[in-house]
Enzyme design. Structure first.
Site, PDB file in Angstrom:
ATOM      1  N   LYS A   1      43.836 -59.509  37.386  1.00  0.00           N
ATOM      2  CA  LYS A   1      43.425 -60.708  38.138  1.00  0.00           C
ATOM      3  C   LYS A   1      44.041 -60.579  39.532  1.00  0.00           C
ATOM      4  CE  LYS A   1      44.247 -64.372  39.689  1.00  0.00           C
ATOM      5  NZ  LYS A   1      43.992 -64.799  41.113  1.00  0.00           N
TER       6      LYS A   1
ATOM      7  N   GLU B   1      62.668 -67.917  51.350  1.00  0.00           N
ATOM      8  CA  GLU B   1      61.768 -66.818  51.678  1.00  0.00           C
ATOM      9  C   GLU B   1      60.641 -67.387  52.539  1.00  0.00           C
ATOM     10  OE1 GLU B   1      58.956 -65.293  48.787  1.00  0.00           O
ATOM     11  OE2 GLU B   1      59.553 -63.255  49.318  1.00  0.00           O
TER      12      GLU B   1
ATOM     13  N   GLU C   1      57.792 -59.330  39.275  1.00  0.00           N
ATOM     14  CA  GLU C   1      58.291 -58.939  40.605  1.00  0.00           C
ATOM     15  C   GLU C   1      58.056 -60.100  41.531  1.00  0.00           C
ATOM     16  OE1 GLU C   1      58.523 -54.297  40.439  1.00  0.00           O
ATOM     17  OE2 GLU C   1      58.325 -55.390  42.307  1.00  0.00           O
TER      18      GLU C   1
ATOM     19  N   CYS D   1      57.469 -58.595  50.294  1.00  0.00           N
ATOM     20  CA  CYS D   1      58.557 -59.061  49.429  1.00  0.00           C
ATOM     21  C   CYS D   1      59.881 -58.407  49.793  1.00  0.00           C
ATOM     22  CB  CYS D   1      58.204 -58.817  47.972  1.00  0.00           C
ATOM     23  SG  CYS D   1      57.797 -57.109  47.652  1.00  0.00           S
TER      24      CYS D   1
HETATM   25  P1  NAP Z   1      51.580 -66.523  44.251  1.00  0.00           P
HETATM   26  O1  NAP Z   1      51.036 -67.772  44.779  1.00  0.00           O
HETATM   27  O2  NAP Z   1      52.638 -66.582  43.223  1.00  0.00           O
HETATM   28  O3  NAP Z   1      50.312 -65.704  43.718  1.00  0.00           O
HETATM   29  C1  NAP Z   1      50.433 -64.439  43.121  1.00  0.00           C
HETATM   30  C2  NAP Z   1      49.292 -64.231  42.157  1.00  0.00           C
HETATM   31  O4  NAP Z   1      49.384 -65.191  41.120  1.00  0.00           O
HETATM   32  C3  NAP Z   1      47.908 -64.404  42.772  1.00  0.00           C
HETATM   33  O5  NAP Z   1      46.992 -63.527  42.137  1.00  0.00           O
HETATM   34  C4  NAP Z   1      47.573 -65.841  42.419  1.00  0.00           C
HETATM   35  O6  NAP Z   1      46.173 -66.073  42.393  1.00  0.00           O
HETATM   36  C5  NAP Z   1      48.166 -65.926  41.030  1.00  0.00           C
HETATM   37  N1  NAP Z   1      48.498 -67.278  40.578  1.00  0.00           N
HETATM   38  C6  NAP Z   1      48.617 -68.416  41.320  1.00  0.00           C
HETATM   39  N2  NAP Z   1      48.902 -69.452  40.498  1.00  0.00           N
HETATM   40  C7  NAP Z   1      48.972 -68.958  39.231  1.00  0.00           C
HETATM   41  C8  NAP Z   1      49.240 -69.517  37.960  1.00  0.00           C
HETATM   42  N3  NAP Z   1      49.507 -70.809  37.789  1.00  0.00           N
HETATM   43  N4  NAP Z   1      49.237 -68.705  36.879  1.00  0.00           N
HETATM   44  C9  NAP Z   1      48.993 -67.391  37.002  1.00  0.00           C
HETATM   45  N5  NAP Z   1      48.709 -66.797  38.177  1.00  0.00           N
HETATM   46  C10 NAP Z   1      48.715 -67.569  39.281  1.00  0.00           C
HETATM   47  O7  NAP Z   1      52.168 -65.587  45.370  1.00  0.00           O
HETATM   48  P2  NAP Z   1      51.473 -65.170  46.717  1.00  0.00           P
HETATM   49  O8  NAP Z   1      51.615 -66.312  47.644  1.00  0.00           O
HETATM   50  O9  NAP Z   1      50.135 -64.614  46.434  1.00  0.00           O
HETATM   51  O10 NAP Z   1      52.401 -63.959  47.158  1.00  0.00           O
HETATM   52  C11 NAP Z   1      53.572 -64.162  47.854  1.00  0.00           C
HETATM   53  C12 NAP Z   1      54.767 -64.066  46.950  1.00  0.00           C
HETATM   54  O11 NAP Z   1      54.735 -62.868  46.200  1.00  0.00           O
HETATM   55  C13 NAP Z   1      56.054 -64.001  47.715  1.00  0.00           C
HETATM   56  O12 NAP Z   1      57.008 -64.828  47.096  1.00  0.00           O
HETATM   57  C14 NAP Z   1      56.483 -62.554  47.598  1.00  0.00           C
HETATM   58  O13 NAP Z   1      57.841 -62.323  47.713  1.00  0.00           O
HETATM   59  C15 NAP Z   1      55.975 -62.203  46.267  1.00  0.00           C
HETATM   60  N6  NAP Z   1      55.769 -60.762  46.174  1.00  0.00           N
HETATM   61  C16 NAP Z   1      56.657 -60.056  45.453  1.00  0.00           C
HETATM   62  C17 NAP Z   1      56.520 -58.679  45.364  1.00  0.00           C
HETATM   63  C18 NAP Z   1      57.499 -57.867  44.594  1.00  0.00           C
HETATM   64  O14 NAP Z   1      57.224 -56.696  44.346  1.00  0.00           O
HETATM   65  N7  NAP Z   1      58.617 -58.417  44.195  1.00  0.00           N
HETATM   66  C19 NAP Z   1      55.469 -58.053  45.998  1.00  0.00           C
HETATM   67  C20 NAP Z   1      54.589 -58.816  46.737  1.00  0.00           C
HETATM   68  C21 NAP Z   1      54.743 -60.193  46.799  1.00  0.00           C
HETATM   69  P3  NAP Z   1      45.410 -66.736  43.661  1.00  0.00           P
HETATM   70  O15 NAP Z   1      45.993 -66.080  44.882  1.00  0.00           O
HETATM   71  O16 NAP Z   1      43.992 -66.379  43.417  1.00  0.00           O
HETATM   72  O17 NAP Z   1      45.693 -68.180  43.578  1.00  0.00           O
END
Ligand code: NAP
Length: 498
Positions: free
Chosen positions: A186, A394, A262, A296
């Site tokens: 997904k 962050e 992650e 990240c």
């Molecule tokens: P996010 O809002 O947590 O979304 C990540 C993924 O989860 C997306 O595919 C999102 O789908 C999905 N998602 C959203 N709500 C969900 C739910 N209730 N249940 C299951 N899946 C759900 O994060 P983001 O804003 O996309 O990314 C930024 C964050 O990711 C930052 O905090 C960053 O640090 C972290 N990150 C961490 C790493 C690492 O390797 N540690 C790498 C990259 C990013 P939709 O977008 O379609 O809503």
């Protein structure tokens, strides 16, 4: 589906995708239209799948797992598919980079470099498939022999974020495949195109049907349903710590699926007075601006020796002013557009908080008008304290918060003063300092006199609230396996019933 686009012009019409399940394309769903964050024009149309679609995809992945069409192959045969995929990615590199730029807003030159890294992930995954093995115990006495088998965990759900849609995907998929698992992916709703293109690549490489499935849609519907799904054996989630927490609850409330997480980071970059300040400033500017800081492992907390703090900040501010921000399709661009409107607002609100909280703005500090799209100038705040929100949260944007320290102990304490533990770096010419700080700072990735260096041979993952488990390399493959102990009686049985 195979529309090669290597030119730097925008597409004449949005490219329409189906979703990929059981070895084929499916369509006929309501569509989500994605506009390029760098240009504001529609570039892709992606299906809004239903939970019934997700159930069908999980069922396809389950069938493909149970029929042994993938798990039953030798490591060498799985490696063959992964190496063919690497070759196809090499051929389609520019096209995949182009769609990544259009949906994400990152610079085209950077995107191409990321695809090269993805190719390497498939090559390392192929090696890992051949080398995956268990263990044996020849120490249980003459009448008992022990074997430890590594078996694929089963059907994996993979949820990926929008900041590195293809790179994060490829840091996981080859290793999931190497283990013998099948999967349902997904991607983020706003950046699904390249995850769908990978389906074509894997099919051409000879991956059996049902092993790789992609169900598109929002996190709230499809993502949530995947985390709750009772027939998913493991979930690998990359995204925010907040959603990661809800994933843990969903796993516990459904079937206790195994989790890999992650999550976020607030990563320190520690600069000692004996460092090469020009090198360290270049590293710091890159570390906070790469991918517009939507990374990240961005080095978002500068912790600099008070003896050189003012000099270092001045060098750094000058370098940050020279960063080329602009059209992601321009070959010279170093920093592209902010990926979503919501993220743009978040970053600007933190810049406003930094000013209000009393930090000193040294450069940047606001939006850059490029005529269209959302752009933010690389920003440096000095005199930040741990109590300020820009020093703790962050931000996920090009905003660097500078702290200063007087002793090594204070530097280590500041570096560890965060709920996160994803990455860190130290700059010094003193090997003792470098090693002592590397060993004391609690983070899953550490760089000495460099930043964001590495390759898919090395494990990725976080300490503390940055996550659970490791991705990539042999560590990454092992995450997608279960360990089974097999006990073999090799002697005459000593009867229990006399
Ligand atoms: P996010 O809002 O947590 O979304 C990540 C993924 O989860 C997306 O595919 C999102 O789908 C999905 N998602 C959203 N709500 C969900 C739910 N209730 N249940 C299951 N899946 C759900 O994060 P983001 O804003 O996309 O990314 C930024 C964050 O990711 C930052 O905090 C960053 O640090 C972290 N990150 C961490 C790493 C690492 O390797 N540690 C790498 C990259 C990013 P939709 O977008 O379609 O809503």
């Amino acid at each position: 589906m195979d529309k090669r686009t290597t030119s730097h012009s925008l597409p004449e019409a949005p490219r329409e995708f189906g979703f990929w399940m059981d070895g084929g394309w499916h369509g006929g769903r309501e569509m989500f239209e994605r506009a390029s964050p760098g240009h504001g024009v529609a570039v892709t149309r992606i299906p809004k799948c239903t939970v019934a679609d997700l159930d069908a995809a999980v069922a396809a992945a389950r069938r493909a797992f149970e029929d042994r069409s993938w798990a039953g192959l030798s490591g060498a045969e799985r490696a063959g598919v992964l190496l063919r995929a690497a070759d196809i990615l090499r051929r389609r590199r520019d096209e995949i980079a182009y769609w990544e730029v259009l949906e994400n807003g990152k610079p085209i030159a950077q995107a191409r470099g990321e695809i090269d890294h993805c190719i390497a992930c498939f090559e390392v995954g192929a090696g890992a498939a051949r080398l995956l093995h268990g263990d044996s115990f020849n120490s249980l006495g003459d009448s008992l022999f022990g074997m430890v088998l590594r078996e694929p965990v089963g059907v994996v759900g993979l949820i990926t974020p929008w900041n590195f849609p293809f790179l994060i995907l490829c840091e996981r998929v080859p290793f999931i495949l190497a283990s013998g698992c099948t999967m349902v992916v997904k991607p983020s709703e706003v950046t699904s195109a390249t995850t769908l293109i990978l389906a074509e690549v894997l099919a051409e490489a000879g991956l059996p049907k049902g092993v790789y499935n992609v169900v598109t849609g929002s996190g709230r519907t499809i993502g949530q349903a995947l985390t709750e799904h009772p027939d998913v054996d493991m979930l690998s989630f990359t995204g925010s710590t907040a959603v990661g927490r809800s994933v843990v609850h969903a796993a516990a409330d459904s079937n206790f699926k195994k989790l890999g997480l992650e999550l976020g980071g607030k990563n320190p970059i520690i600069v000692f007075a004996d460092a090469d300040l020009e090198d360290a400033a270049d590293g710091a500017a890159f570390g906070i601006s790469f991918n517009t800081g939507q990374c990240c492992v961005s080095s978002s907390r500068l912790i600099v020796d008070h003896r050189v703090a003012a000099e270092f900040e001045a060098i750094l501010a000058e370098k940050m002013k020279k960063i080329v921000v602009g059209d992601p399709l321009d070959e010279n661009t170093q920093v592209g557009a902010i990926t979503t409107d919501a993220q743009n607002e978040t970053i600007l609100s933190y810049i406003a908080k930094g000013k209000a909280e009393g930090a000193k703005l040294l450069t940047g500090g606001g939006a850059l008008d490029q005529g269209r799209g959302s752009y933010i100038a690389p920003t440096l705040f000095s005199g930040v304290t741990p109590a300020m929100s820009i020093g703790r949260d962050e931000i996920f944007g090009p905003v660097l918060s500078s702290f200063s320290f007087s002793t090594t102990e204070e530097a280590i304490a500041l570096a560890n003063d965060t709920v996160y533990g994803l990455a860190a770096s130290v700059w010094t010419k003193n090997i003792d300092t470098a090693l002592n700080v590397s060993r004391r700072v609690r983070a899953g990735r550490f760089w000495v006199n460099c930043i964001m260096a590495g390759g898919p041979e090395m494990p990725l993952g976080g300490f503390k609230q940055s996550g659970w488990g490791r991705e990539a390399g042999t560590y990454g493959v092992e995450e997608y396996t279960q360990v089974k102990s097999v006990h073999i009686d090799t002697g005459k049985r000593n009867h229990w019933i006399k």
